[in-house]
Scaffold this motif. Structure first.
Motif, mmCIF file in Angstrom:
data_model
loop_
_atom_site.group_PDB
_atom_site.id
_atom_site.type_symbol
_atom_site.label_atom_id
_atom_site.label_comp_id
_atom_site.label_asym_id
_atom_site.label_seq_id
_atom_site.Cartn_x
_atom_site.Cartn_y
_atom_site.Cartn_z
ATOM 1 N N ALA A 236 5.151 2.148 10.592
ATOM 2 C CA ALA A 236 6.164 1.843 11.612
ATOM 3 C C ALA A 236 5.498 1.345 12.894
ATOM 4 O O ALA A 236 5.959 0.380 13.519
ATOM 5 C CB ALA A 236 7.017 3.090 11.888
ATOM 6 N N ILE A 237 4.401 1.983 13.277
ATOM 7 C CA ILE A 237 3.719 1.559 14.510
ATOM 8 C C ILE A 237 2.948 0.262 14.269
ATOM 9 O O ILE A 237 2.907 -0.612 15.140
ATOM 10 C CB ILE A 237 2.809 2.694 15.042
ATOM 11 N N LEU A 238 2.387 0.094 13.081
ATOM 12 C CA LEU A 238 1.694 -1.168 12.774
ATOM 13 C C LEU A 238 2.681 -2.341 12.861
ATOM 14 O O LEU A 238 2.373 -3.383 13.451
ATOM 15 C CB LEU A 238 1.062 -1.098 11.381
ATOM 16 N N ALA B 52 -7.217 11.788 0.237
ATOM 17 C CA ALA B 52 -6.968 11.479 1.653
ATOM 18 C C ALA B 52 -5.642 12.047 2.157
ATOM 19 O O ALA B 52 -4.652 11.335 2.271
ATOM 20 C CB ALA B 52 -7.003 9.957 1.859
ATOM 21 N N PHE C 136 0.820 -1.223 0.000
ATOM 22 C CA PHE C 136 0.000 0.000 0.000
ATOM 23 C C PHE C 136 0.851 1.268 0.000
ATOM 24 O O PHE C 136 0.409 2.323 -0.464
ATOM 25 C CB PHE C 136 -0.943 -0.004 1.204
ATOM 26 N N VAL D 116 -4.599 12.602 4.943
ATOM 27 C CA VAL D 116 -4.103 11.916 6.139
ATOM 28 C C VAL D 116 -3.018 10.889 5.780
ATOM 29 O O VAL D 116 -2.145 10.582 6.590
ATOM 30 C CB VAL D 116 -5.290 11.236 6.887
ATOM 31 N N MET D 117 -3.028 10.411 4.524
ATOM 32 C CA MET D 117 -2.069 9.390 4.091
ATOM 33 C C MET D 117 -0.637 9.897 3.971
ATOM 34 O O MET D 117 0.279 9.115 3.758
ATOM 35 C CB MET D 117 -2.498 8.784 2.745
ATOM 36 N N MET E 294 -0.106 8.916 -3.627
ATOM 37 C CA MET E 294 -1.122 9.389 -4.569
ATOM 38 C C MET E 294 -2.398 9.799 -3.810
ATOM 39 O O MET E 294 -2.988 10.838 -4.082
ATOM 40 C CB MET E 294 -1.432 8.257 -5.539
ATOM 41 N N LEU E 295 -2.788 8.974 -2.845
ATOM 42 C CA LEU E 295 -3.983 9.298 -2.053
ATOM 43 C C LEU E 295 -3.750 10.556 -1.219
ATOM 44 O O LEU E 295 -4.654 11.359 -1.026
ATOM 45 C CB LEU E 295 -4.338 8.127 -1.132
ATOM 46 N N ASP F 17 1.032 10.691 6.273
ATOM 47 C CA ASP F 17 1.708 10.115 7.438
ATOM 48 C C ASP F 17 1.766 8.588 7.376
ATOM 49 O O ASP F 17 1.955 7.930 8.393
ATOM 50 C CB ASP F 17 0.962 10.512 8.719
ATOM 51 N N TYR F 18 1.609 8.022 6.191
ATOM 52 C CA TYR F 18 1.536 6.555 6.105
ATOM 53 C C TYR F 18 2.799 5.856 6.627
ATOM 54 O O TYR F 18 2.715 4.785 7.230
ATOM 55 C CB TYR F 18 1.231 6.103 4.670
ATOM 56 N N VAL G 283 0.828 3.298 -3.138
ATOM 57 C CA VAL G 283 -0.290 4.155 -3.558
ATOM 58 C C VAL G 283 -0.614 5.253 -2.536
ATOM 59 O O VAL G 283 -1.343 6.190 -2.847
ATOM 60 C CB VAL G 283 -1.573 3.341 -3.867
ATOM 61 N N ALA H 194 4.661 6.728 9.109
ATOM 62 C CA ALA H 194 4.563 6.677 10.576
ATOM 63 C C ALA H 194 3.552 5.609 10.990
ATOM 64 O O ALA H 194 3.765 4.855 11.949
ATOM 65 C CB ALA H 194 4.138 8.044 11.121
ATOM 66 N N PHE H 195 2.457 5.517 10.242
ATOM 67 C CA PHE H 195 1.441 4.492 10.516
ATOM 68 C C PHE H 195 2.045 3.099 10.399
ATOM 69 O O PHE H 195 1.897 2.245 11.274
ATOM 70 C CB PHE H 195 0.285 4.645 9.511
#
Lengths: 150, 149
Positions: free
Chosen positions: A66-68, A55, A43, A57-58, A49-50, A60-61, A46, A63-64
Protein backbone atom coordinates in the motif's frame (compact mmCIF):
# COMPACT_ATOMS: atom_id res chain seq x y z
CA UNK A 1 28.28 24.40 -7.56
CA UNK A 2 24.66 24.64 -8.74
CA UNK A 3 23.80 28.15 -9.91
CA UNK A 4 21.23 30.37 -8.24
CA UNK A 5 18.61 30.18 -11.01
CA UNK A 6 18.64 26.37 -10.96
CA UNK A 7 18.41 26.32 -7.19
CA UNK A 8 15.35 28.59 -7.34
CA UNK A 9 13.70 26.00 -9.58
CA UNK A 10 14.38 23.29 -7.00
CA UNK A 11 13.74 24.96 -3.66
CA UNK A 12 10.41 26.38 -2.52
CA UNK A 13 10.38 29.92 -1.04
CA UNK A 14 10.39 28.38 2.46
CA UNK A 15 13.56 26.43 1.68
CA UNK A 16 12.02 22.97 1.26
CA UNK A 17 13.62 20.96 -1.54
CA UNK A 18 10.81 20.12 -3.97
CA UNK A 19 13.14 18.10 -6.19
CA UNK A 20 14.00 15.68 -3.41
CA UNK A 21 10.48 15.48 -1.97
CA UNK A 22 8.99 12.01 -2.08
CA UNK A 23 5.88 13.34 -3.82
CA UNK A 24 7.76 15.06 -6.66
CA UNK A 25 6.57 13.56 -9.94
CA UNK A 26 10.00 13.38 -11.56
CA UNK A 27 11.91 12.66 -8.36
CA UNK A 28 14.01 9.68 -7.34
CA UNK A 29 11.56 8.36 -4.77
CA UNK A 30 8.88 7.89 -7.39
CA UNK A 31 11.36 6.39 -9.88
CA UNK A 32 12.68 3.82 -7.38
CA UNK A 33 9.20 3.00 -6.09
CA UNK A 34 7.90 2.47 -9.63
CA UNK A 35 10.84 0.23 -10.46
CA UNK A 36 10.37 -1.80 -7.32
CA UNK A 37 6.64 -2.10 -7.91
CA UNK A 38 7.28 -3.37 -11.43
CA UNK A 39 9.73 -6.01 -10.21
CA UNK A 40 7.42 -7.07 -7.38
CA UNK A 41 4.39 -7.67 -9.56
CA UNK A 42 2.64 -10.84 -8.42
CA UNK A 43 4.79 -11.19 -5.30
CA UNK A 44 1.70 -10.98 -3.08
CA UNK A 45 1.00 -14.57 -4.15
CA UNK A 46 4.19 -15.90 -2.57
CA UNK A 47 4.46 -13.50 0.39
CA UNK A 48 2.16 -15.61 2.64
CA UNK A 49 4.34 -18.67 2.05
CA UNK A 50 7.50 -16.74 2.97
CA UNK A 51 5.73 -15.28 6.03
CA UNK A 52 5.08 -18.77 7.36
CA UNK A 53 8.62 -19.91 6.68
CA UNK A 54 11.91 -18.08 6.31
CA UNK A 55 10.69 -14.45 6.44
CA UNK A 56 8.04 -13.67 9.09
CA UNK A 57 8.39 -9.97 8.20
CA UNK A 58 6.38 -10.74 5.02
CA UNK A 59 3.17 -11.06 7.01
CA UNK A 60 3.01 -7.27 6.62
CA UNK A 61 3.38 -7.38 2.83
CA UNK A 62 -0.05 -5.83 2.24
CA UNK A 63 0.95 -2.78 4.28
CA UNK A 64 4.24 -2.61 2.38
CA UNK A 65 2.48 -2.72 -0.96
CA UNK A 66 0.00 0.00 0.00
CA UNK A 67 2.81 2.42 0.84
CA UNK A 68 4.87 1.37 -2.19
CA UNK A 69 1.87 2.17 -4.41
CA UNK A 70 1.51 5.50 -2.65
CA UNK A 71 5.16 6.40 -3.27
CA UNK A 72 5.01 5.23 -6.89
CA UNK A 73 2.20 7.63 -7.65
CA UNK A 74 3.68 10.95 -6.55
CA UNK A 75 2.91 13.57 -9.18
CA UNK A 76 3.62 16.90 -7.54
CA UNK A 77 5.02 19.55 -9.90
CA UNK A 78 6.58 21.60 -7.11
CA UNK A 79 5.69 24.72 -5.17
CA UNK A 80 6.86 27.29 -7.68
CA UNK A 81 4.80 25.65 -10.40
CA UNK A 82 1.70 26.09 -8.31
CA UNK A 83 1.53 22.94 -6.19
CA UNK A 84 1.95 24.27 -2.67
CA UNK A 85 2.22 21.68 0.14
CA UNK A 86 -0.32 23.30 2.42
CA UNK A 87 -3.30 25.45 1.59
CA UNK A 88 -2.40 27.48 4.65
CA UNK A 89 1.09 28.36 3.37
CA UNK A 90 1.30 31.90 2.04
CA UNK A 91 5.05 31.93 1.33
CA UNK A 92 4.81 31.63 -2.47
CA UNK A 93 2.22 34.36 -2.98
CA UNK A 94 3.86 36.53 -0.35
CA UNK A 95 7.33 36.23 -1.96
CA UNK A 96 5.86 37.18 -5.33
CA UNK A 97 4.25 40.27 -3.81
CA UNK A 98 7.50 41.21 -2.15
CA UNK A 99 9.52 40.55 -5.32
CA UNK A 100 11.87 38.07 -3.64
CA UNK A 101 12.72 34.37 -4.13
CA UNK A 102 13.02 33.13 -0.55
CA UNK A 103 11.48 34.08 2.80
CA UNK A 104 14.88 34.88 4.31
CA UNK A 105 15.32 37.72 1.79
CA UNK A 106 12.46 39.63 3.44
CA UNK A 107 13.02 42.12 6.26
CA UNK A 108 10.14 40.52 8.18
CA UNK A 109 11.66 36.99 8.22
CA UNK A 110 10.79 34.98 10.28
CA UNK A 111 7.25 36.41 10.28
CA UNK A 112 4.08 35.09 11.86
CA UNK A 113 2.14 34.71 8.62
CA UNK A 114 2.95 31.05 8.10
CA UNK A 115 1.49 28.40 10.36
CA UNK A 116 3.71 25.43 9.62
CA UNK A 117 3.60 22.12 11.45
CA UNK A 118 6.20 22.11 14.20
CA UNK A 119 9.03 20.30 12.41
CA UNK A 120 8.65 22.39 9.26
CA UNK A 121 8.50 25.59 11.30
CA UNK A 122 11.78 24.65 12.96
CA UNK A 123 13.42 23.79 9.64
CA UNK A 124 12.05 26.90 7.87
CA UNK A 125 13.75 29.09 10.51
CA UNK A 126 17.01 27.13 10.45
CA UNK A 127 17.18 27.14 6.62
CA UNK A 128 16.52 30.86 6.37
CA UNK A 129 19.15 31.62 8.96
CA UNK A 130 21.68 29.44 7.15
CA UNK A 131 20.89 30.93 3.72
CA UNK A 132 21.34 34.38 5.21
CA UNK A 133 24.67 33.34 6.69
CA UNK A 134 26.38 31.48 3.82
CA UNK A 135 24.27 32.33 0.76
CA UNK A 136 21.80 30.26 -1.25
CA UNK A 137 24.39 28.43 -3.34
CA UNK A 138 26.42 27.15 -0.43
CA UNK A 139 23.32 26.38 1.61
CA UNK A 140 22.06 24.21 -1.25
CA UNK A 141 25.40 22.47 -1.64
CA UNK A 142 25.44 21.65 2.06
CA UNK A 143 21.86 20.39 1.98
CA UNK A 144 22.66 17.79 -0.67
CA UNK A 145 24.96 15.94 1.70
CA UNK A 146 22.19 15.69 4.28
CA UNK A 147 19.00 13.58 4.23
CA UNK A 148 15.99 15.36 2.70
CA UNK A 149 13.98 14.57 5.79
CA UNK A 150 15.33 15.40 9.22
CA UNK B 1 20.12 -14.32 -25.04
CA UNK B 2 22.40 -17.32 -25.54
CA UNK B 3 22.07 -20.63 -23.73
CA UNK B 4 25.19 -20.20 -21.57
CA UNK B 5 24.02 -16.81 -20.25
CA UNK B 6 20.54 -18.14 -19.55
CA UNK B 7 22.14 -20.91 -17.51
CA UNK B 8 23.64 -18.26 -15.27
CA UNK B 9 20.17 -16.77 -14.72
CA UNK B 10 17.92 -19.79 -14.34
CA UNK B 11 18.05 -22.52 -11.68
CA UNK B 12 17.68 -26.18 -12.80
CA UNK B 13 13.98 -26.03 -11.82
CA UNK B 14 13.41 -23.05 -14.13
CA UNK B 15 13.12 -20.33 -11.49
CA UNK B 16 14.81 -17.07 -12.49
CA UNK B 17 17.47 -16.39 -9.82
CA UNK B 18 18.49 -13.12 -11.45
CA UNK B 19 14.99 -11.64 -10.97
CA UNK B 20 14.43 -13.04 -7.48
CA UNK B 21 13.82 -10.54 -4.67
CA UNK B 22 16.71 -12.05 -2.70
CA UNK B 23 19.32 -11.93 -5.49
CA UNK B 24 22.32 -9.88 -4.37
CA UNK B 25 22.81 -8.27 -7.77
CA UNK B 26 19.14 -8.00 -8.67
CA UNK B 27 16.91 -5.07 -9.55
CA UNK B 28 14.78 -5.47 -6.43
CA UNK B 29 17.80 -4.95 -4.22
CA UNK B 30 18.94 -1.97 -6.31
CA UNK B 31 15.55 -0.21 -6.17
CA UNK B 32 15.00 -1.04 -2.49
CA UNK B 33 18.47 0.29 -1.57
CA UNK B 34 17.80 3.47 -3.56
CA UNK B 35 14.50 4.02 -1.80
CA UNK B 36 16.06 3.48 1.61
CA UNK B 37 18.68 6.09 0.74
CA UNK B 38 16.25 8.79 -0.44
CA UNK B 39 13.93 8.07 2.48
CA UNK B 40 16.70 8.38 5.10
CA UNK B 41 15.29 9.81 8.33
CA UNK B 42 11.84 10.14 6.78
CA UNK B 43 10.37 8.46 9.88
CA UNK B 44 10.84 11.77 11.69
CA UNK B 45 8.12 13.42 9.62
CA UNK B 46 5.92 10.36 9.16
CA UNK B 47 3.58 11.24 12.06
CA UNK B 48 2.98 14.72 10.58
CA UNK B 49 2.51 13.37 7.05
CA UNK B 50 0.21 10.59 8.25
CA UNK B 51 -2.01 13.17 9.88
CA UNK B 52 -1.91 15.85 7.19
CA UNK B 53 -1.39 14.07 3.87
CA UNK B 54 -1.69 10.29 3.77
CA UNK B 55 -3.21 8.03 6.48
CA UNK B 56 -1.63 5.03 4.69
CA UNK B 57 1.73 6.12 6.14
CA UNK B 58 0.61 4.98 9.59
CA UNK B 59 2.15 1.62 8.59
CA UNK B 60 5.51 3.17 7.65
CA UNK B 61 7.45 1.12 10.23
CA UNK B 62 6.20 -2.10 8.67
CA UNK B 63 6.94 -0.76 5.18
CA UNK B 64 10.49 0.07 6.18
CA UNK B 65 11.05 -3.35 7.76
CA UNK B 66 10.21 -5.07 4.47
CA UNK B 67 12.10 -2.50 2.39
CA UNK B 68 15.19 -3.14 4.53
CA UNK B 69 14.65 -6.88 4.11
CA UNK B 70 14.74 -6.49 0.30
CA UNK B 71 17.70 -4.12 0.40
CA UNK B 72 19.68 -6.74 2.32
CA UNK B 73 19.26 -9.51 -0.27
CA UNK B 74 22.55 -11.25 -0.94
CA UNK B 75 21.73 -14.56 -2.55
CA UNK B 76 24.32 -15.72 -5.11
CA UNK B 77 21.85 -17.94 -6.94
CA UNK B 78 21.14 -21.67 -7.02
CA UNK B 79 23.92 -22.64 -9.41
CA UNK B 80 26.46 -20.84 -7.25
CA UNK B 81 25.53 -22.91 -4.26
CA UNK B 82 22.59 -21.10 -2.69
CA UNK B 83 19.49 -23.26 -3.26
CA UNK B 84 16.11 -21.88 -2.08
CA UNK B 85 15.13 -24.98 -0.14
CA UNK B 86 17.19 -27.58 1.66
CA UNK B 87 14.73 -30.24 0.54
CA UNK B 88 15.08 -29.38 -3.16
CA UNK B 89 16.46 -32.42 -4.98
CA UNK B 90 17.07 -30.54 -8.23
CA UNK B 91 19.97 -28.59 -6.76
CA UNK B 92 22.15 -31.73 -6.75
CA UNK B 93 20.29 -34.19 -8.97
CA UNK B 94 20.90 -32.31 -12.24
CA UNK B 95 24.64 -32.68 -11.78
CA UNK B 96 24.37 -36.41 -11.19
CA UNK B 97 22.26 -36.77 -14.32
CA UNK B 98 24.54 -34.55 -16.38
CA UNK B 99 21.74 -32.16 -17.42
CA UNK B 100 21.25 -28.40 -16.99
CA UNK B 101 17.52 -28.39 -16.36
CA UNK B 102 15.03 -30.86 -14.90
CA UNK B 103 13.09 -31.03 -18.16
CA UNK B 104 16.14 -32.51 -19.91
CA UNK B 105 15.85 -35.65 -17.75
CA UNK B 106 13.67 -38.52 -18.91
CA UNK B 107 12.19 -38.83 -15.42
CA UNK B 108 10.78 -35.28 -15.53
CA UNK B 109 8.47 -34.52 -13.77
CA UNK B 110 9.67 -36.87 -11.04
CA UNK B 111 8.59 -37.17 -7.40
CA UNK B 112 11.93 -36.31 -5.86
CA UNK B 113 11.13 -32.67 -5.34
CA UNK B 114 8.59 -31.68 -2.76
CA UNK B 115 7.98 -28.11 -3.78
CA UNK B 116 5.34 -25.94 -2.13
CA UNK B 117 2.13 -25.83 -4.23
CA UNK B 118 2.73 -22.84 -6.47
CA UNK B 119 6.36 -23.74 -7.19
CA UNK B 120 5.41 -27.31 -8.03
CA UNK B 121 2.90 -26.01 -10.57
CA UNK B 122 5.39 -23.58 -12.09
CA UNK B 123 8.20 -26.17 -12.15
CA UNK B 124 5.98 -28.44 -14.28
CA UNK B 125 4.90 -25.56 -16.53
CA UNK B 126 8.45 -24.21 -16.93
CA UNK B 127 9.74 -27.63 -17.91
CA UNK B 128 6.90 -28.37 -20.33
CA UNK B 129 7.37 -25.02 -22.06
CA UNK B 130 11.17 -25.36 -22.27
CA UNK B 131 10.70 -28.77 -23.84
CA UNK B 132 8.21 -27.34 -26.32
CA UNK B 133 9.94 -24.17 -27.53
CA UNK B 134 13.52 -24.52 -26.28
CA UNK B 135 15.34 -22.79 -23.45
CA UNK B 136 16.14 -19.60 -25.40
CA UNK B 137 12.58 -18.86 -26.46
CA UNK B 138 11.25 -19.89 -23.05
CA UNK B 139 13.54 -17.36 -21.41
CA UNK B 140 12.66 -14.62 -23.85
CA UNK B 141 8.96 -15.19 -23.17
CA UNK B 142 9.53 -15.23 -19.41
CA UNK B 143 11.01 -11.74 -19.49
CA UNK B 144 7.68 -10.38 -20.73
CA UNK B 145 5.94 -11.72 -17.65
CA UNK B 146 6.15 -10.92 -13.93
CA UNK B 147 8.77 -12.94 -12.05
CA UNK B 148 6.11 -13.93 -9.53
CA UNK B 149 2.89 -15.46 -10.74
Amino acid sequence: MTDYATIVERLAPCGLDCFRCLYFGTGKTRAYAEGLRREMEGFEKVAPMLAQGPAPVMRDYDAFKAILDHLAEGNCIGCRDGAVCFESCIALTCCKEKGIDFCFQCAEFPCEKNRYPESLDRRWRAWGARMQEVGVERFYQESLSKPRYE
Amino acid sequence: MDYATILEHLAPCGIDCSRCVYFGKGEVKTYASGLLRVLADYEKVVPAHTKAIAPVLADYDRFKAILSHFAAGQCVGCRNGAPCFEFCAARTCFKEKGVDFCFQCEEFPCDKNHYPGSLDRRWREFGARMKEVGVEQFYQESLQRPRYE
